[in-house]
Design a protein around this motif. Structure first.
Motif, short mmCIF file in Angstrom:
data_model
loop_
_atom_site.label_atom_id
_atom_site.label_comp_id
_atom_site.label_asym_id
_atom_site.label_seq_id
_atom_site.Cartn_x
_atom_site.Cartn_y
_atom_site.Cartn_z
N VAL A 1 0.84 -1.20 0.00
CA VAL A 1 0.00 0.00 0.00
C VAL A 1 0.88 1.25 0.00
CG1 VAL A 1 -1.64 1.34 1.38
CG2 VAL A 1 -1.99 -1.12 1.06
N GLN A 2 2.00 1.19 0.68
CA GLN A 2 2.93 2.31 0.72
C GLN A 2 3.81 2.38 -0.53
OE1 GLN A 2 5.01 1.44 4.36
NE2 GLN A 2 3.40 2.35 5.65
N GLY A 3 3.72 1.35 -1.38
CA GLY A 3 4.52 1.32 -2.61
C GLY A 3 5.96 0.91 -2.37
N PHE B 1 -11.25 0.65 -3.74
CA PHE B 1 -10.78 0.37 -5.09
C PHE B 1 -9.46 -0.40 -5.06
CE2 PHE B 1 -8.02 1.54 -8.65
CZ PHE B 1 -8.74 0.98 -9.70
N VAL B 2 -8.54 0.06 -4.24
CA VAL B 2 -7.23 -0.59 -4.12
C VAL B 2 -7.42 -2.02 -3.61
CG1 VAL B 2 -5.02 -0.52 -2.90
CG2 VAL B 2 -6.01 1.59 -3.79
N LYS B 3 -8.26 -2.18 -2.61
CA LYS B 3 -8.50 -3.51 -2.04
C LYS B 3 -9.06 -4.46 -3.10
CE LYS B 3 -10.37 -3.40 1.99
NZ LYS B 3 -11.29 -3.39 3.15
N LEU B 4 -10.04 -3.98 -3.89
CA LEU B 4 -10.63 -4.83 -4.92
C LEU B 4 -9.62 -5.20 -6.01
CD1 LEU B 4 -14.14 -3.17 -5.28
CD2 LEU B 4 -13.61 -5.39 -4.26
N CYS C 1 2.07 -3.16 -5.76
CA CYS C 1 2.71 -1.85 -5.57
C CYS C 1 2.35 -0.91 -6.73
CB CYS C 1 4.21 -1.99 -5.44
SG CYS C 1 4.72 -2.70 -3.86
N LYS C 2 2.29 -1.45 -7.93
CA LYS C 2 1.97 -0.64 -9.11
C LYS C 2 0.53 -0.12 -9.02
CE LYS C 2 2.25 -0.80 -14.11
NZ LYS C 2 2.51 -1.66 -15.28
N ILE C 3 -0.40 -0.94 -8.52
CA ILE C 3 -1.79 -0.51 -8.35
C ILE C 3 -1.85 0.70 -7.42
CG2 ILE C 3 -3.98 -1.18 -7.26
CD1 ILE C 3 -3.41 -4.03 -8.37
N THR C 4 -1.08 0.67 -6.35
CA THR C 4 -1.08 1.76 -5.38
C THR C 4 -0.58 3.06 -6.00
OG1 THR C 4 -0.67 0.16 -3.62
CG2 THR C 4 -0.23 2.46 -3.12
N GLN C 5 0.37 2.96 -6.91
CA GLN C 5 0.97 4.15 -7.51
C GLN C 5 0.10 4.78 -8.58
OE1 GLN C 5 4.82 2.80 -8.70
NE2 GLN C 5 5.60 2.78 -6.62
N GLN C 6 -0.95 4.08 -9.03
CA GLN C 6 -1.81 4.64 -10.09
C GLN C 6 -2.77 5.67 -9.54
OE1 GLN C 6 -3.65 1.26 -11.94
NE2 GLN C 6 -1.82 0.78 -13.10
#
Length: 110
Positions: A31-33, A71-74, A105-110
């Motif tokens: 989550v923190q990337g 959204f991130v969780k899904l 990590c990539k999802i979190t950065q979007q």
């Protein structure tokens, strides 16, 4: 075999599952990337002798209750599901888990 005392740590040892706290730390790193911290935690779990199936199953349970945006969780759960399918098909290497952490990590950065 019961370690003499019933405690959460001993229950997870007897059931041979990674402790959710260790896996939660990995999710927080994603989550923190922070891919390095997430990979280090995943490597520690693999070095403890847990299989990719054990880790991915616990990762799914922990991510469902993680404190992050819906959204991130899904998206995490979607990627975990794809990785779980590949592992179930027999491609259960550390590389699969590493790729999953990168995608998380990539999802979190979007």
């Amino acid at each position: 075999s019961g370690f003499g005392h019933v405690s959460p740590d001993n229950v997870f040892r007897v059931c041979d599952q990674p402790h959710p706290k260790l896996v939660a730390e990995m999710v927080v790193s994603c989550v923190q990337g922070n891919i390095d911290a997430a990979y280090t935690r995943m490597k520690e779990l693999c070095d403890m002798g847990y299989s990719a199936t054990d880790i991915i199953t616990t990762l799914f349970r922990v991510t469902k209750t993680a404190e992050t945006h819906e959204f991130v969780k899904l998206e995490y759960l979607r990627e975990i599901g794809f990785c779980h399918m590949r592992i179930a098909e027999g491609v259960n290497s550390r590389l699969q888990l590493s790729g999953l952490l990168c995608k998380m990590c990539k999802i979190t950065q979007q």
